[in-house]
Each structure stands twice: as C-alpha cells, then as structure tokens.
Scaffold this active site. Sequence first.
Site, PDB file in Angstrom:
ATOM      1  CB  THR A  85     -11.519 -60.149 136.778  1.00  0.00           C
ATOM      2  OG1 THR A  85     -10.971 -60.695 135.563  1.00  0.00           O
ATOM      3  CG2 THR A  85     -10.589 -59.074 137.310  1.00  0.00           C
ATOM      4  N   GLY A  86     -13.871 -62.311 137.270  1.00  0.00           N
ATOM      5  CA  GLY A  86     -14.732 -63.328 136.665  1.00  0.00           C
ATOM      6  C   GLY A  86     -14.501 -64.700 137.274  1.00  0.00           C
ATOM      7  CB  ALA A  87     -13.302 -65.775 140.542  1.00  0.00           C
ATOM      8  CB  SER A  89     -18.855 -69.255 135.783  1.00  0.00           C
ATOM      9  OG  SER A  89     -18.519 -68.303 134.803  1.00  0.00           O
ATOM     10  N   GLY A  90     -16.544 -71.005 135.159  1.00  0.00           N
ATOM     11  CA  GLY A  90     -15.554 -71.391 134.158  1.00  0.00           C
ATOM     12  C   GLY A  90     -14.113 -71.380 134.633  1.00  0.00           C
ATOM     13  CE1 TYR A 267     -13.890 -63.827 124.301  1.00  0.00           C
ATOM     14  CE2 TYR A 267     -13.146 -64.976 122.318  1.00  0.00           C
ATOM     15  CZ  TYR A 267     -13.181 -64.859 123.699  1.00  0.00           C
ATOM     16  OH  TYR A 267     -12.482 -65.770 124.478  1.00  0.00           O
TER      17      TYR A 267
HETATM   18  N1  LIG Z   1     -13.902 -71.169 127.163  1.00  0.00           N
HETATM   19  C1  LIG Z   1     -12.878 -71.247 126.314  1.00  0.00           C
HETATM   20  O1  LIG Z   1     -12.769 -72.163 125.505  1.00  0.00           O
HETATM   21  C2  LIG Z   1     -11.824 -70.192 126.320  1.00  0.00           C
HETATM   22  C3  LIG Z   1     -10.770 -70.301 125.406  1.00  0.00           C
HETATM   23  C4  LIG Z   1      -9.789 -69.316 125.393  1.00  0.00           C
HETATM   24  C5  LIG Z   1      -9.826 -68.288 126.281  1.00  0.00           C
HETATM   25  N2  LIG Z   1     -10.862 -68.187 127.158  1.00  0.00           N
HETATM   26  C6  LIG Z   1     -10.871 -67.047 128.062  1.00  0.00           C
HETATM   27  O2  LIG Z   1     -11.071 -67.512 129.380  1.00  0.00           O
HETATM   28  C7  LIG Z   1     -11.614 -66.462 130.170  1.00  0.00           C
HETATM   29  C8  LIG Z   1     -12.764 -66.980 130.997  1.00  0.00           C
HETATM   30  O3  LIG Z   1     -13.783 -67.439 130.143  1.00  0.00           O
HETATM   31  P1  LIG Z   1     -14.683 -68.706 130.499  1.00  0.00           P
HETATM   32  O4  LIG Z   1     -14.601 -69.595 129.343  1.00  0.00           O
HETATM   33  O5  LIG Z   1     -14.352 -69.206 131.837  1.00  0.00           O
HETATM   34  O6  LIG Z   1     -16.145 -68.046 130.466  1.00  0.00           O
HETATM   35  P2  LIG Z   1     -17.232 -67.839 131.611  1.00  0.00           P
HETATM   36  O7  LIG Z   1     -17.483 -69.102 132.357  1.00  0.00           O
HETATM   37  O8  LIG Z   1     -18.398 -67.175 130.940  1.00  0.00           O
HETATM   38  O9  LIG Z   1     -16.551 -66.829 132.605  1.00  0.00           O
HETATM   39  C9  LIG Z   1     -16.522 -65.466 132.337  1.00  0.00           C
HETATM   40  C10 LIG Z   1     -16.529 -64.722 133.637  1.00  0.00           C
HETATM   41  O10 LIG Z   1     -16.484 -63.333 133.346  1.00  0.00           O
HETATM   42  C11 LIG Z   1     -17.434 -62.680 134.147  1.00  0.00           C
HETATM   43  N3  LIG Z   1     -17.869 -61.410 133.595  1.00  0.00           N
HETATM   44  C12 LIG Z   1     -18.483 -61.184 132.416  1.00  0.00           C
HETATM   45  N4  LIG Z   1     -18.760 -59.868 132.293  1.00  0.00           N
HETATM   46  C13 LIG Z   1     -18.299 -59.270 133.415  1.00  0.00           C
HETATM   47  C14 LIG Z   1     -18.310 -57.948 133.884  1.00  0.00           C
HETATM   48  N5  LIG Z   1     -18.877 -56.956 133.195  1.00  0.00           N
HETATM   49  N6  LIG Z   1     -17.745 -57.679 135.074  1.00  0.00           N
HETATM   50  C15 LIG Z   1     -17.186 -58.673 135.812  1.00  0.00           C
HETATM   51  N7  LIG Z   1     -17.169 -59.955 135.435  1.00  0.00           N
HETATM   52  C16 LIG Z   1     -17.724 -60.246 134.245  1.00  0.00           C
HETATM   53  C17 LIG Z   1     -18.581 -63.673 134.259  1.00  0.00           C
HETATM   54  O11 LIG Z   1     -19.399 -63.290 135.334  1.00  0.00           O
HETATM   55  P3  LIG Z   1     -20.913 -63.831 135.522  1.00  0.00           P
HETATM   56  O12 LIG Z   1     -20.737 -65.170 136.143  1.00  0.00           O
HETATM   57  O13 LIG Z   1     -21.535 -62.841 136.422  1.00  0.00           O
HETATM   58  O14 LIG Z   1     -21.520 -63.886 134.164  1.00  0.00           O
HETATM   59  C18 LIG Z   1     -17.815 -64.946 134.472  1.00  0.00           C
HETATM   60  O15 LIG Z   1     -17.441 -65.083 135.816  1.00  0.00           O
HETATM   61  C19 LIG Z   1     -11.987 -65.348 129.175  1.00  0.00           C
HETATM   62  O16 LIG Z   1     -10.996 -64.357 129.208  1.00  0.00           O
HETATM   63  C20 LIG Z   1     -11.987 -66.052 127.832  1.00  0.00           C
HETATM   64  O17 LIG Z   1     -11.681 -65.160 126.790  1.00  0.00           O
HETATM   65  C21 LIG Z   1     -11.865 -69.125 127.209  1.00  0.00           C
END
Ligand SMILES: NC(=O)c1ccc[n+]([C@@H]2O[C@H](COP(=O)([O-])OP(=O)(O)OC[C@H]3O[C@@H](n4cnc5c(N)ncnc54)[C@H](OP(=O)(O)O)[C@@H]3O)[C@@H](O)[C@H]2O)c1
Length: 392
Positions: A85-87, A89-90, A267
């Site tokens: 899921t959420g593939a 970005s990031g 969050y």
């Molecule tokens: N970044 C960090 O430092 C960090 C640290 C610890 C844990 N995490 C965890 O890592 C995971 C990914 O985060 P990330 O940092 O890669 O952030 P990200 O780049 O914002 O990725 C988040 C993804 O979730 C999708 N998304 C958001 N709302 C959604 C919805 N309603 N339905 C389906 N998809 C949805 C986004 O889609 P869109 O592209 O359409 O917006 C995006 O693909 C999260 O679980 C976060 O808690 C991140």
Amino acid sequence: MALQAAALLPSTFSISKEGKAGASLKDSSLFGKSLSDQVKCDFSSPSLKIKKVLRIQAVATTTPGVTSATTDRKKTLRKGTVVVTGASSGLGLATAKALAETGKWHIIMACRDFLKAERAAKSAGMAKENYTIMHLDLASLDSVRQFVDSFRRSGRPLDVLVCNAAVYLPTAKEPTFTAEGFELSVGTNHLGHFLLSRLLLEDLNKSDYPSKRLIIVGSITGNTNTLAGNVPPKANLGDLRGLAGGLNGLNSSAMIDGADFDGAKAYKDSKVCNMLTMQEFHRRYHEDTGITFASLYPGCIATTGLFREHIPLFRVLFPVFQKYITKGFVSEEESGKRLAQVVSDPSLTKSGVYWSWNKDSASFENQLSQEASDVEKARKVWEISEKLVGLA
Ligand SMILES: NC(=O)c1ccc[n+]([C@@H]2O[C@H](COP(=O)([O-])OP(=O)(O)OC[C@H]3O[C@@H](n4cnc5c(N)ncnc54)[C@H](OP(=O)(O)O)[C@@H]3O)[C@@H](O)[C@H]2O)c1
C-alpha cells in the site's frame, strides 16, 4: 539506527506555521553533549469460526501424495506476489523498486492516485512485467472492500501484504475525516489497514509460497521507550474512549484517548495501533496459519512525502538535522532495501517481531514501548476496530 531520527521530527522542531524562521526545540536536551549517545542508544479470541476456516484452508492447500522435496522445489519456482500500500512514493516506492529489481516478485502497487503511481514506477525504472497498479483509498472502507474484490478477480495468489501507506498532519488545527467519518490519520493508517489485512488474511492463508508474511510499518515515534518517542506530543491511547466513540469529533473526540485534537499525536497514536495490531495478529493467527506477522521502523527517511504538510522551512531543515546532528538519516533507497528484506529475506521469518537496523544497517529485533506491547490494549484496540470497520 536511523530509527530515532524520524521521530525527532515534527515535534522536535516546532516551527510556527506562520513561517517564523526561528525553530524552537521542545526537547532542548537533543542538542546537548550526550545527543549522539542517546540517539545511538535509542537506535542501538478471535472468533473460533475464523480460526476453523483458516485451518481448513491450510489443509486444503497441501497436495496429497507429493513429497515435501518436490513441493519445496515447486514453491520456489514462481514469482511471489506482494501487495504494497502507498507504493506511489517514499518507502513504498523504494520497496517496490528493490523487490522488482530481484526479478522474483510481482508487486501490486495499491495506490489512491493511479497516474502518480504509474509515473513513479516508470521513473523508478520498474519493468512493466514486474508490477500492477490497483486502486486503493484507505480513507474509504468501501474502497478497501473494492480493492479486495479486484485483487481476487485478478486471480493472483497473495504471498505478502505490506501495510505501508500513511498520512501525517502535524500542522492541522482541526481534524479532517475519512469517508466513514473517522479522524483521518487513525482512519487511514490504522482502520483502513485493519480492514484490508483482516480481509486479505484469508487470501494469504491460501498461498503456497514458502514464506507468507503480513507486514505493518511501525515507527519509533509511537515508542515512548526511545528518545524520539519522548518528544511531545507523545503517543498515548489512554483508555481508548475516543476510539470506542468512533473518532468522529461530534459525539466523541477525534483522538483515541478522548483528548483535544493534535495532528502530530494522532499520527503517533495510529502507529501504536499499527504495532499493536501486528502483535495481535501474531497471537491470534501465527500458530494456526504459519503466516509471519512483523512490523518495523525503517529509519528516519527525512526526504519523503510524509512531511508534505509541514511548513517549507521544516522540510528544508529536517533532512539536514537528521543527517548532521542526529546522524539518523536514511535514504529512501536504503529504507526500501530494509523493508524488502522484511518481505523476502529467508532469515527474517520470525513472527511477532518489530525489526530495526543498527548503524551498519544490520537488522535486529527491537523492543517496543510498554504501551505498544500491551497485550490487553492490543485486544481492546482489535475488538473496537472490528466494530468500527463493520467486521463485528
Ligand atoms: N519518513 C519517515 O521518516 C518514516 C519513519 C518511520 C516510519 N515511516 C512510515 O513509512 C511509511 C511510508 O511513509 P513515507 O515516509 O514513505 O511517506 P510518503 O512518501 O508520504 O508515502 C505515503 C504513501 O501513502 C499513501 N497514502 C496516503 N494516504 C492514502 C490513502 N488514503 N490511501 C492509499 N494510500 C495513501 C501516499 O499516497 P499518495 O502518493 O497518493 O499521497 C503515499 O504513497 C508510513 O507508514 C510511515 O508511517 C516513515
């Protein structure tokens, strides 16, 4: 090891939305002499019916009369299918890319924005035959159910499910809500994934893949046994009164603990729910199904879209802070390799584990905070969530 860093983020720097240049640090000890040491140190009954159905399916997938050697050989022949899921970005995109590059996985990119996902896959250089994009909006339970139907119609097996998508709304003054009226962070990050993983458990259980896994991405920010997890506002689910009331902000609080709305805390609370859910899955289903349930903290990936709602100055300073002050920064590529490891590494099959990585990028089993490992709270969150998503 990069663990902490992410958590240090939103609340470590408290920069006013009005854009005042001076960043105020809520936890001043972070800049103290002992910072790197602290950071290092921190880094260092489900229904019986369901159980029965799962057991029957487990038996039905074993072909009688075939030797285990033949079965094992067969099992390694086909590509694994993983839903991420959420593939778009990031971390999700980096994981999809890392898995696609092995040539051993077909990735179902479960995304709410089809075009964005397609562009992202292309720009990551993923070969067309290694992925399929399918629509999923976790902020709508109808969409979750439709995704499950579409996935089943695709005829593909499900070998690994990765619940990765998340929203983070640290500067929101007022709550916003999902289609069903749940506060958006917990509604998307926890409840959407809760329904998805509960429904797809049946599909995972049918898989004949050598190691089937359900992974829910956690975070250090939800763990108050770490430096980062102690940066206010701290995660705290309280007595779950807001969750039990439906998180609708009308006749119940939009916050799980029933307090006033705080986007950063919502969050962190959602991440505690993610980690509790993984453990509850493990307790209820691991023994009967053999599925590996796992969570992880991928490190502080300070450059991802997760911080998109923060003010521009924060987005500029945060990666620099994590790279040079806490040294907890992890690139998207590295974080993707870590999650890909939890998906496919034969040495990471232990269930019920929250994985982290040390400064040499070696994985280790990390300790969860008291609340994030509270067995009774996990049971209650599970039971309330079942009601909210219409499973009970
Ligand atoms: N970044 C960090 O430092 C960090 C640290 C610890 C844990 N995490 C965890 O890592 C995971 C990914 O985060 P990330 O940092 O890669 O952030 P990200 O780049 O914002 O990725 C988040 C993804 O979730 C999708 N998304 C958001 N709302 C959604 C919805 N309603 N339905 C389906 N998809 C949805 C986004 O889609 P869109 O592209 O359409 O917006 C995006 O693909 C999260 O679980 C976060 O808690 C991140």
